[in-house]
Motif scaffolding. Structure first.
Motif, PDB file in Angstrom:
ATOM      1  N   THR A  98       0.832  -1.197   0.000  1.00  0.00           N
ATOM      2  CA  THR A  98       0.000   0.000   0.000  1.00  0.00           C
ATOM      3  C   THR A  98       0.869   1.249   0.000  1.00  0.00           C
ATOM      4  O   THR A  98       2.009   1.230   0.439  1.00  0.00           O
ATOM      5  CB  THR A  98      -0.952   0.043   1.216  1.00  0.00           C
ATOM      6  OG1 THR A  98      -0.187  -0.014   2.403  1.00  0.00           O
ATOM      7  CG2 THR A  98      -1.943  -1.092   1.154  1.00  0.00           C
ATOM      8  N   SER A  99       0.279   2.295  -0.518  1.00  0.00           N
ATOM      9  CA  SER A  99       0.940   3.586  -0.612  1.00  0.00           C
ATOM     10  C   SER A  99      -0.076   4.647  -0.193  1.00  0.00           C
ATOM     11  O   SER A  99      -1.226   4.608  -0.615  1.00  0.00           O
ATOM     12  CB  SER A  99       1.390   3.815  -2.062  1.00  0.00           C
ATOM     13  OG  SER A  99       2.011   5.054  -2.223  1.00  0.00           O
ATOM     14  N   LYS A 100       0.370   5.565   0.646  1.00  0.00           N
ATOM     15  CA  LYS A 100      -0.515   6.643   1.076  1.00  0.00           C
ATOM     16  C   LYS A 100      -0.625   7.662  -0.046  1.00  0.00           C
ATOM     17  O   LYS A 100       0.379   8.107  -0.593  1.00  0.00           O
ATOM     18  CB  LYS A 100       0.026   7.298   2.344  1.00  0.00           C
ATOM     19  CG  LYS A 100      -0.947   8.248   3.003  1.00  0.00           C
ATOM     20  CD  LYS A 100      -0.384   8.745   4.334  1.00  0.00           C
ATOM     21  CE  LYS A 100      -1.391   9.607   5.066  1.00  0.00           C
ATOM     22  NZ  LYS A 100      -0.825  10.092   6.345  1.00  0.00           N
ATOM     23  N   TYR A 116      -6.619  11.750   2.675  1.00  0.00           N
ATOM     24  CA  TYR A 116      -5.466  10.848   2.624  1.00  0.00           C
ATOM     25  C   TYR A 116      -5.971   9.426   2.784  1.00  0.00           C
ATOM     26  O   TYR A 116      -6.678   9.120   3.735  1.00  0.00           O
ATOM     27  CB  TYR A 116      -4.474  11.162   3.738  1.00  0.00           C
ATOM     28  CG  TYR A 116      -3.987  12.590   3.716  1.00  0.00           C
ATOM     29  CD1 TYR A 116      -3.027  12.993   2.805  1.00  0.00           C
ATOM     30  CD2 TYR A 116      -4.499  13.529   4.596  1.00  0.00           C
ATOM     31  CE1 TYR A 116      -2.579  14.298   2.764  1.00  0.00           C
ATOM     32  CE2 TYR A 116      -4.058  14.849   4.570  1.00  0.00           C
ATOM     33  CZ  TYR A 116      -3.106  15.225   3.659  1.00  0.00           C
ATOM     34  OH  TYR A 116      -2.667  16.514   3.625  1.00  0.00           O
ATOM     35  N   SER A 117      -5.593   8.541   1.860  1.00  0.00           N
ATOM     36  CA  SER A 117      -6.038   7.149   1.899  1.00  0.00           C
ATOM     37  C   SER A 117      -4.929   6.235   1.400  1.00  0.00           C
ATOM     38  O   SER A 117      -4.048   6.658   0.663  1.00  0.00           O
ATOM     39  CB  SER A 117      -7.268   6.951   1.002  1.00  0.00           C
ATOM     40  OG  SER A 117      -8.302   7.818   1.378  1.00  0.00           O
ATOM     41  N   TYR A 118      -5.013   4.968   1.792  1.00  0.00           N
ATOM     42  CA  TYR A 118      -4.044   3.973   1.334  1.00  0.00           C
ATOM     43  C   TYR A 118      -4.658   3.144   0.213  1.00  0.00           C
ATOM     44  O   TYR A 118      -5.795   2.675   0.320  1.00  0.00           O
ATOM     45  CB  TYR A 118      -3.636   3.052   2.485  1.00  0.00           C
ATOM     46  CG  TYR A 118      -2.719   3.731   3.472  1.00  0.00           C
ATOM     47  CD1 TYR A 118      -1.345   3.696   3.300  1.00  0.00           C
ATOM     48  CD2 TYR A 118      -3.234   4.421   4.564  1.00  0.00           C
ATOM     49  CE1 TYR A 118      -0.498   4.326   4.195  1.00  0.00           C
ATOM     50  CE2 TYR A 118      -2.403   5.055   5.463  1.00  0.00           C
ATOM     51  CZ  TYR A 118      -1.032   5.002   5.270  1.00  0.00           C
ATOM     52  OH  TYR A 118      -0.202   5.636   6.163  1.00  0.00           O
ATOM     53  N   CYS A 120      -3.503   0.072  -2.920  1.00  0.00           N
ATOM     54  CA  CYS A 120      -2.520  -0.965  -3.237  1.00  0.00           C
ATOM     55  C   CYS A 120      -1.920  -0.769  -4.627  1.00  0.00           C
ATOM     56  O   CYS A 120      -2.646  -0.547  -5.591  1.00  0.00           O
ATOM     57  CB  CYS A 120      -3.179  -2.335  -3.138  1.00  0.00           C
ATOM     58  SG  CYS A 120      -1.973  -3.675  -3.113  1.00  0.00           S
ATOM     59  N   ASN A 139       0.825  10.361  -4.889  1.00  0.00           N
ATOM     60  CA  ASN A 139       1.343   9.737  -3.683  1.00  0.00           C
ATOM     61  C   ASN A 139       2.318  10.712  -3.025  1.00  0.00           C
ATOM     62  O   ASN A 139       2.542  11.815  -3.527  1.00  0.00           O
ATOM     63  CB  ASN A 139       1.975   8.375  -3.981  1.00  0.00           C
ATOM     64  CG  ASN A 139       3.208   8.474  -4.864  1.00  0.00           C
ATOM     65  OD1 ASN A 139       3.793   9.542  -5.061  1.00  0.00           O
ATOM     66  ND2 ASN A 139       3.623   7.348  -5.404  1.00  0.00           N
ATOM     67  N   SER A 166      -6.771  -1.850  -0.849  1.00  0.00           N
ATOM     68  CA  SER A 166      -7.102  -0.459  -1.160  1.00  0.00           C
ATOM     69  C   SER A 166      -8.299  -0.058  -0.316  1.00  0.00           C
ATOM     70  O   SER A 166      -9.430  -0.472  -0.571  1.00  0.00           O
ATOM     71  CB  SER A 166      -7.416  -0.300  -2.656  1.00  0.00           C
ATOM     72  OG  SER A 166      -6.252  -0.438  -3.420  1.00  0.00           O
TER      73      SER A 166
END
Length: 185
Positions: A98-100, A116-118, A120, A139, A166
């Motif tokens: 995952t990436s913020k 802001y969300s995570y 994949c 990102n 995600s």
């Protein structure tokens, strides 16, 4: 109905199931342009390179002006390449991680999704956009993760919204489809 143009990737199955089960949308898998009769098209992810996706490029050549198009991962890269964007290796290569990410500016796609969300990612490529596109999400490495074409109903999503990792992927796709149906019908 949504037509799913496969780029021969195992994730295509997940994308298809996501559309059917979560969004209750009929999906038609297609491998040649004679079968692409839906108004909304999804260019799937894929394990190969943009240059290996000859059907997707051919499809865009003939249809980008009259179809609503969403590209996911490789589909996003194909759209960007088709409209003249450059690409480079991402600062952090993430496969199944995952990436913020954050919304670059307030927009309709943010409905019911935190700023802001995570999400994949399964990629090592990032897009250097040109004047054809606007940025929707980035990102924290300042890489474009979600973009929209300025003149056509075309959207590219670099990450995998259908992934269980995600957090708000399902909501994001619902927002995109709702917007496409409402604004472009």
């Amino acid at each position: 109905m949504i037509s799913l143009i496969e780029n021969l990737d195992s994730f295509t199955y997940n994308i298809k199931e996501f559309f059917i089960k979560v969004l209750n949308v009929k999906i038609f898998n297609c491998f040649n342009s004679k079968n692409v009769n839906s108004n909304i098209i999804c260019l799937s992810s894929g394990g190969g390179q943009i240059y290996d996706s000859k059907f997707s490029i051919s499809f865009l050549n003939n249809n980008y002006k009259n179809k609503k198009i969403i590209g996911i991962c490789l589909g996003h890269q194909i759209l960007s390449y088709f409209f003249g964007c450059k690409m480079k290796i991402s600062k952090n290569i993430l496969h199944g991680k995952t990436s913020k990410m954050f919304f670059y500016k307030k927009n309709v796609f943010q409905n019911f999704i935190p700023l802001y969300s995570y999400f994949c990612r399964y990629n090592s490529i990032t897009i250097l956009i040109n004047n054809n596109f606007s940025i929707i999400m980035k990102n924290f490495d300042n890489e474009v993760m979600f973009l929209e074409h300025k003149f056509y109903p075309i959207y590219g999503i670099q990450f995998h919204p259908e992934s269980i990792n995600s957090n708000f992927g399902k909501r994001l796709i619902k927002n995109v489809l709702f917007f496409l149906k409402k604004k472009y019908n």
